[in-house]
Enzyme design. Structure first.
Site, PDB file in Angstrom:
ATOM      1  N   TYR A 140       0.916  -1.218   0.269  1.00  0.00           N
ATOM      2  CA  TYR A 140       0.480   0.220  -0.150  1.00  0.00           C
ATOM      3  C   TYR A 140       0.800   1.121  -0.113  1.00  0.00           C
ATOM      4  CZ  TYR A 140      -2.549   3.761   1.888  1.00  0.00           C
ATOM      5  OH  TYR A 140      -2.878   4.548   2.160  1.00  0.00           O
ATOM      6  N   LYS A 144       1.679   3.964  -2.775  1.00  0.00           N
ATOM      7  CA  LYS A 144       1.673   5.691  -3.040  1.00  0.00           C
ATOM      8  C   LYS A 144       2.578   6.292  -3.718  1.00  0.00           C
ATOM      9  CE  LYS A 144      -2.950   6.142  -1.789  1.00  0.00           C
ATOM     10  NZ  LYS A 144      -3.795   7.744  -1.573  1.00  0.00           N
ATOM     11  N   VAL A 204      -5.649  -3.966  22.676  1.00  0.00           N
ATOM     12  CA  VAL A 204      -4.448  -2.524  21.836  1.00  0.00           C
ATOM     13  C   VAL A 204      -3.177  -3.744  21.825  1.00  0.00           C
ATOM     14  CG1 VAL A 204      -2.784  -1.594  24.110  1.00  0.00           C
ATOM     15  CG2 VAL A 204      -5.476  -1.304  24.530  1.00  0.00           C
ATOM     16  N   ARG A 218       0.573   8.018  17.960  1.00  0.00           N
ATOM     17  CA  ARG A 218       0.162   8.658  16.584  1.00  0.00           C
ATOM     18  C   ARG A 218      -0.177  10.238  16.334  1.00  0.00           C
ATOM     19  NH1 ARG A 218       2.957   4.507  15.784  1.00  0.00           N
ATOM     20  NH2 ARG A 218       2.880   2.494  15.431  1.00  0.00           N
ATOM     21  N   ARG A 278       2.458  -6.467  17.223  1.00  0.00           N
ATOM     22  CA  ARG A 278       2.108  -5.951  15.965  1.00  0.00           C
ATOM     23  C   ARG A 278       3.087  -6.049  15.395  1.00  0.00           C
ATOM     24  NH1 ARG A 278      -3.599  -3.161  14.112  1.00  0.00           N
ATOM     25  NH2 ARG A 278      -1.694  -1.217  14.643  1.00  0.00           N
TER      26      ARG A 278
END
Length: 325
Positions: A140, A144, A204, A218, A278
């Site tokens: 992705y 871009k 979370v 963020r 993650r």
């Protein structure tokens, strides 16, 4: 830019519809082109002409009567891009090439492109400036970034006036326009779905990051502030130049801060469950938007996290508006 005729590709989606509404309010004439694969027909603002169609077929609809294109039509799910990269190259890159060809043929020479902070990958330093190395970590972001390079080359070779706006985390709502993604991957609407009773808890992903409370930080930007930046970019575009600007508040909020703020705003407990990190999640991702301030004259007017979440909460509770359809 004085009032103009604009084509908004992907204008039935979240950001595209809010920008289309702002363009109309400023007196511009707006046509929305969207295939409704992820957008919603009822999100197209009143007063805009609507064409249901693919970005690959844009040449059928674009002619010399248009002054500018604002381009939002793209696939945008990181996980999907990893599983099906061909879809992202075909739509995001191939579709934009079709758009650039159509613009050149029609003599339409102004483009504002919806880019992303995903072009930077995992930044080494924060806040992230436009001069940071662009090393995307997924197809992705790579697609871009490829489009940003395509626009830069089009500006140099053919005199396009191009602006790429690299968003960080967009949230909030503008009146009847808000987030209706499926699948949903953004933190604020996921938290609000817990408050609405549509999900049992919020996950979370990691609480052992080197941040004040251990969760990822963020940069959250109100979607209306984002829309205002697009109108300023339209006015700032110059033939033969490709301008790249980050858009963000310049302030970071942790996952725990988002959940706690949502609890206060909604009055709901919002249970949370902490799991492992993650892969690929940087600890802190915050924008430097100094270039947008200096060149566009843009400054976010709604920086308060509680206000951003409150607007999203109002939208989520509107009868029928929070439904994906």
């Amino acid at each position: 830019m004085n009032t103009s005729k604009c084509l908004v590709t992907g204008g039935a989606g979240y950001v595209g519809s809010v920008v289309a509404a702002h363009l109309l309010a400023a007196g511009h004439t707006v046509t929305v082109l969207d295939d409704l694969s992820t957008g919603h027909r009822d999100a197209v603002p009143e007063g805009a002409c609507f064409i249901e169609g693919r970005i690959q077929d844009v040449a059928r609809h674009l002619d010399g009567s248009y002054d500018a294109v604002l381009h939002f039509a793209a696939c945008s799910q990181v996980g999907e891009s990893v599983a099906h990269p061909e879809k992202y190259w075909r739509n995001n890159v191939g579709g934009t090439l079709d758009l650039l060809d159509a613009m050149r043929a029609a003599g339409v020479r102004t483009l504002v492109f919806s880019s992303t902070a995903a072009t930077y990958g995992e930044p080494v330093t924060v806040p992230v400036t436009e001069n940071a190395p662009a090393v995307p970590t997924n197809p992705y972001g790579a697609s871009k970034l490829a489009v940003d390079h395509m626009i830069a080359a089009e500006c140099a070779a053919h005199g396009l006036a191009g602006v790429s706006l690299r968003y960080f985390n967009v949230a909030g709502a503008h009146g009847r326009w808000g987030e209706r993604h499926e699948p949903e991957s953004h933190l604020v609407p996921l938290v609000l779905r817990v408050a609405l009773g549509e999900r049992p808890e919020i996950a979370v992903h990691g609480d052992d990051y080197p941040t004040p409370d251990g969760t990822c930080v963020r940069d959250y930007l109100h979607v209306a502030d984002l829309a205002e930046a697009h109108l300023l970019a339209l006015a700032a575009a110059r033939p033969g130049e490709h301008l790249v600007c980050n858009l963000g508040n310049g302030n970071g909020f942790s996952v725990h801060e988002v959940v706690e703020t949502a609890r206060r705003v909604t009055g709901h407990p919002i249970p949370r469950r902490t799991g492992p990190r993650r892969a690929g999640d940087p600890a802190v991702l915050v924008a430097s938007a100094e270039r947008a301030r200096e060149v566009l004259g843009w400054r976010p007017r709604r920086p308060d996290l509680a206000g951003i979440i409150a607007d999203a909460w109002d939208f989520a509770r509107r009868p029928g508006e929070g439904e994906v359809r």
